[in-house]
Design an enzyme around this catalytic site. Structure first.
Site, PDB file in Angstrom:
ATOM      1  N   GLY B 130       0.859  -1.173   0.000  1.00 52.20           N
ATOM      2  CA  GLY B 130       0.000   0.000   0.000  1.00 52.20           C
ATOM      3  C   GLY B 130       0.892   1.218   0.000  1.00 52.20           C
ATOM      4  O   GLY B 130       1.434   1.604  -1.034  1.00 52.20           O
ATOM      5  N   SER B 131       1.094   1.772   1.201  1.00 54.13           N
ATOM      6  CA  SER B 131       2.039   2.883   1.306  1.00 54.13           C
ATOM      7  C   SER B 131       3.435   2.444   0.867  1.00 54.13           C
ATOM      8  O   SER B 131       4.192   3.212   0.280  1.00 54.13           O
ATOM      9  CB  SER B 131       2.088   3.386   2.749  1.00 54.13           C
ATOM     10  OG  SER B 131       0.852   3.994   3.070  1.00 54.13           O
ATOM     11  N   PHE B 155      -8.464  -2.848  -3.548  1.00 55.60           N
ATOM     12  CA  PHE B 155      -9.178  -1.548  -3.491  1.00 55.60           C
ATOM     13  C   PHE B 155      -9.093  -0.785  -4.813  1.00 55.60           C
ATOM     14  O   PHE B 155      -8.746   0.400  -4.824  1.00 55.60           O
ATOM     15  CB  PHE B 155      -8.609  -0.646  -2.382  1.00 55.60           C
ATOM     16  CG  PHE B 155      -8.597  -1.242  -1.005  1.00 55.60           C
ATOM     17  CD1 PHE B 155      -9.647  -2.027  -0.551  1.00 55.60           C
ATOM     18  CD2 PHE B 155      -7.530  -0.995  -0.146  1.00 55.60           C
ATOM     19  CE1 PHE B 155      -9.630  -2.563   0.733  1.00 55.60           C
ATOM     20  CE2 PHE B 155      -7.511  -1.517   1.140  1.00 55.60           C
ATOM     21  CZ  PHE B 155      -8.561  -2.314   1.584  1.00 55.60           C
ATOM     22  N   THR B 157     -10.419   1.255  -7.732  1.00 53.16           N
ATOM     23  CA  THR B 157     -11.596   2.060  -8.072  1.00 53.16           C
ATOM     24  C   THR B 157     -12.035   1.796  -9.508  1.00 53.16           C
ATOM     25  O   THR B 157     -11.193   1.721 -10.405  1.00 53.16           O
ATOM     26  CB  THR B 157     -11.265   3.557  -7.904  1.00 53.16           C
ATOM     27  OG1 THR B 157     -10.822   3.763  -6.566  1.00 53.16           O
ATOM     28  CG2 THR B 157     -12.485   4.436  -8.165  1.00 53.16           C
ATOM     29  N   GLN B 337     -20.680  20.236  13.078  1.00 56.28           N
ATOM     30  CA  GLN B 337     -20.791  20.901  14.371  1.00 56.28           C
ATOM     31  C   GLN B 337     -21.777  22.074  14.321  1.00 56.28           C
ATOM     32  O   GLN B 337     -22.588  22.257  15.225  1.00 56.28           O
ATOM     33  CB  GLN B 337     -19.393  21.398  14.814  1.00 56.28           C
ATOM     34  CG  GLN B 337     -19.307  21.781  16.269  1.00 56.28           C
ATOM     35  CD  GLN B 337     -19.500  20.574  17.183  1.00 56.28           C
ATOM     36  OE1 GLN B 337     -19.340  19.428  16.778  1.00 56.28           O
ATOM     37  NE2 GLN B 337     -19.876  20.830  18.434  1.00 56.28           N
ATOM     38  N   HIS B 339     -24.228  22.370  12.300  1.00 60.92           N
ATOM     39  CA  HIS B 339     -25.579  21.807  12.158  1.00 60.92           C
ATOM     40  C   HIS B 339     -26.083  21.202  13.474  1.00 60.92           C
ATOM     41  O   HIS B 339     -27.277  20.933  13.598  1.00 60.92           O
ATOM     42  CB  HIS B 339     -25.594  20.716  11.081  1.00 60.92           C
ATOM     43  CG  HIS B 339     -25.698  21.230   9.667  1.00 60.92           C
ATOM     44  ND1 HIS B 339     -24.694  21.940   9.053  1.00 60.92           N
ATOM     45  CD2 HIS B 339     -26.690  21.136   8.739  1.00 60.92           C
ATOM     46  CE1 HIS B 339     -25.066  22.235   7.818  1.00 60.92           C
ATOM     47  NE2 HIS B 339     -26.273  21.761   7.600  1.00 60.92           N
ATOM     48  N   GLU B 364      -4.594   7.429  -2.822  1.00 59.41           N
ATOM     49  CA  GLU B 364      -3.546   8.075  -3.635  1.00 59.41           C
ATOM     50  C   GLU B 364      -2.464   8.697  -2.742  1.00 59.41           C
ATOM     51  O   GLU B 364      -1.999   9.802  -2.974  1.00 59.41           O
ATOM     52  CB  GLU B 364      -4.153   9.074  -4.631  1.00 59.41           C
ATOM     53  CG  GLU B 364      -5.025   8.363  -5.678  1.00 59.41           C
ATOM     54  CD  GLU B 364      -5.351   9.187  -6.908  1.00 59.41           C
ATOM     55  OE1 GLU B 364      -4.563  10.076  -7.262  1.00 59.41           O
ATOM     56  OE2 GLU B 364      -6.392   8.922  -7.518  1.00 59.41           O
TER      57      GLU B 364
END
Lengths: 249, 386
Positions: B130-131, B155, B157, B337, B339, B364
């Site tokens: 991943g990273s 994962f 997209t 907050q 709201h 990304e």
């Protein structure tokens, strides 16, 4: 058949219109301007005719200040073939517009002129009818449906009592109502291509028309503010107020 | 080539109108059904949104990165799943080909990516990479004239819709570093490819991510982007550099929407006999959000202009992605907050956006990876002056 579509540059329908402090008109500085929504419907109607093989060319016309070219570009981006711009900086009344459009029609010889039934700025609802009268052409106003036949059009009009369908011999004038169609969004590639489509520029003098207004605007004011209502306790009080305060019954 | 101002204005105005009139009213339905209606994807194809970044000679709009960011400020003002639909074609799913592809690869893929007929996905992340992207395990073994791919990508997209995949795979098993990785253009319909079920996510319902499994997938030798082995990681980094600026502009757009939601709610909601917008503690939250959003907008445009001028901007792109994604998280938090209880229930869009924006700090390149990229570039620049 060639189709001519006049398009007017007006204050965008989302903008809250403000009256100028000196009451000479409405504020136009830094206000967003767009194509009159009824004219978008007209452009869409013309484009659908072209796509159906019923129109050979769609020409967008706008009359007014230099920025009217942006309005023409919008029509070109939607798919119109070319534009005509009559440059004039002053006020233009429906009769002057109709006279100039007549001069353009004489030159271009379209089979059909599609106008919006009115523009959302002054809501005159006159130009289409005046143009039909000046040309002596058949007209179908406030149309919600258009069928194109050979030398004849069937236009369904939205009238107070319902719908009326009229047959018009071409060349003819129609003015569009809201329900005729839903205008397309110009695609981004077409927006870029529109820049390359030609726009002819001319002046009212080139068309032999004196555009000077026949009317003088005395002043422009905002409508009265609506006052807050009151809540009444019961029907008896309501009837009493209607009779004695409002004096409407 | 940069557009003239009038054409650019008209383009942005069209996108703004499309977002206001079509997409914003659909947000809730898309989230509820976890799907974007087919007619909307067709409209977005018609509009030309898939081709924003693809050069004009291959059927796209060829926007500069600055123009692309201005467009994303507009498209960003609605649910990010609409952006995500076109996002892979505009960004990571096409840019490998645009930046490093051979002429033949460009002609073969770019016109269909620009029109949206073909959807592109970018396959870098793996279960164990991943990273630590350099440790890609998906292998590409030489086999006669081509390669055979094996491995799992995680994962991914738009993988469910994808027609062409940009796949990072290790062509040199002896080189465990970035030099052993090549990027391949793989037909998603190839034998041996299976796409897993879409993940259930915290937010961004309507956009789908799934794993892709490669089992003895045969690809021809000319499927390597640029035709040269070992360049894959460099290609990926170039793609991500541009993509990070793009994503920052999406964060800016969404922050502007959140601010609008917050200001409008604060102006209407009354407490203690007056709209809460009159209270200074509410005003402070609004002002902080506006300030940070404006800063991110300026940073993004600055980085985009530098990129368009031909500068390398890995550090600036990382600064933008880091700041803009964290910023939109804070702006969403303040919007909720402001709201109050209404922000915690799904009657108002801020609740949905609060969940949606969480992803920006992760994909990304996580915020932590951006920090490392920024610091690495700073230290490298300093060392070069010594």
């Amino acid at each position: 058949m060639k189709v001519l579509v006049p398009v007017k540059r007006v204050i965008d329908y989302n903008v809250k219109v403000r009256v100028k402090a000196d009451q000479t008109g409405v504020e136009l500085a830094n206000v967003k301007m767009s194509m009159n929504p009824f004219d978008e419907i007209s452009v869409e109607a013309a484009l659908r005719m072209k796509e159906a093989g019923q129109a050979s060319e769609v020409v967008a016309v706008s009359l007014g200040v230099q920025q009217c070219q942006e309005t023409i570009r919008t029509a070109l981006a939607m798919g119109a073939d070319r534009g005509i711009h009559v440059l004039h900086d002053g006020e233009l009344e429906p009769l002057a517009v109709a006279k100039m459009l007549k001069a353009i029609v004489d030159k271009e010889e379209p089979g059909l002129v599609i106008l919006g039934k009115q523009a959302i700025d002054d809501d005159c609802n006159q130009t289409g009818q005046m143009l039909a009268a000046l040309l002596g052409w058949a007209q179908g106003t406030f149309i919600s449906r258009l069928e194109v036949g050979d030398g004849e059009l069937k236009a369904t009009r939205e009238v107070d009592g319902g719908l009326e369908t009229v047959a018009l011999k071409t060349p003819a004038i129609v003015t569009t109502d809201l329900r005729l169609n839903e205008p397309r969004y110009a695609s981004l590639p077409n927006i870029m291509k529109a820049k390359k489509k030609p726009i002819d520029q001319m002046s009212p003098a080139d068309l032999g028309v004196d555009p000077a207004p026949r009317l003088e605007t005395l002043k422009v004011v905002e409508p009265d503010k609506r006052e807050a209502g009151v809540i009444v306790a019961d029907v008896t009080e309501l009837v009493d107020k209607l009779r004695n305060e409002a004096k409407v019954i | 080539m940069a557009l003239d101002q009038e054409t650019l204005n008209q383009l942005l105005e069209t996108v703004r109108r499309y977002v206001d009139e079509r997409l914003i009213p659909l947000e809730e339905e898309v989230a509820r059904n976890d799907a974007i209606p087919d007619e909307v994807s067709a409209e977005m194809r018609e509009l030309g949104l898939y081709g924003l970044s693809i050069p004009e000679e291959y059927g796209g709009l060829g926007l500069t990165l600055e123009e692309e960011c201005l467009t994303m400020f507009e498209l960003g003002r609605t649910s990010p799943v609409f952006r995500s639909l076109i996002g892979t074609n505009v960004g990571i799913g096409s840019q490998g080909i645009v930046i490093d592809g051979t002429e033949e690869q460009k002609q073969r893929y770019l016109p269909e990516l620009a029109s949206g007929e073909l959807v592109g996905s970018f396959c870098l992340t793996e279960p164990d990479a991943g990273s630590d992207a350099v440790s890609v395990r998906t292998s590409a073994k030489r086999d006669g004239n081509g390669y055979v791919l094996n491995g799992t990508k995680r994962f991914i997209t738009n993988s469910i819709k994808a027609g062409v995949l940009t796949v990072m795979a290790r062509t040199d098993p002896d080189n465990k570093g970035s030099g052993g990785v090549s990027s391949f253009l793989v037909d998603a319909k190839s034998d041996g490819i299976t796409v897993g079920p879409p993940y259930q996510k915290m937010g961004q319902q309507g956009s789908h991510v799934a794993d892709i499994f490669f089992e003895d997938v045969k690809v021809p030798a000319d499927a390597i982007i640029g035709g040269v082995e070992g360049q894959g990681f460099k290609t990926a980094m170039k793609v991500l550099e541009r993509g990070r600026v793009h994503l920052s502009s999406v964060c800016v757009g969404l922050s502007e929407r959140l601010i609008l939601e917050a200001v409008s709610y604060a102006s209407e909601r009354k407490q203690f006999g007056e709209p809460i917008a009159g209270f200074q503690l509410i005003q402070a939250m609004l002002a902080d959000s506006r300030t940070e959003s404006y800063a991110a907008r300026c940073m993004t445009l600055d980085a985009a202009r530098k990129y368009d001028a031909g500068e390398k901007v890995p550090m600036e792109a990382a600064c933008c992605k880091y700041y803009a994604s964290e910023m939109v998280g804070r702006v969403a938090d303040r919007a909720v907050q402001i709201h109050g209880g209404a922000g915690y229930v799904s009657d108002y869009p801020v609740e949905r956006f609060y969940r949606d924006v969480r992803l920006f700090r992760i994909y990304e390149g996580t915020s932590q990876i951006q920090q490392l990229v920024i610091a690495k570039n700073m230290l490298r620049q300093y060392a070069a002056t010594q």
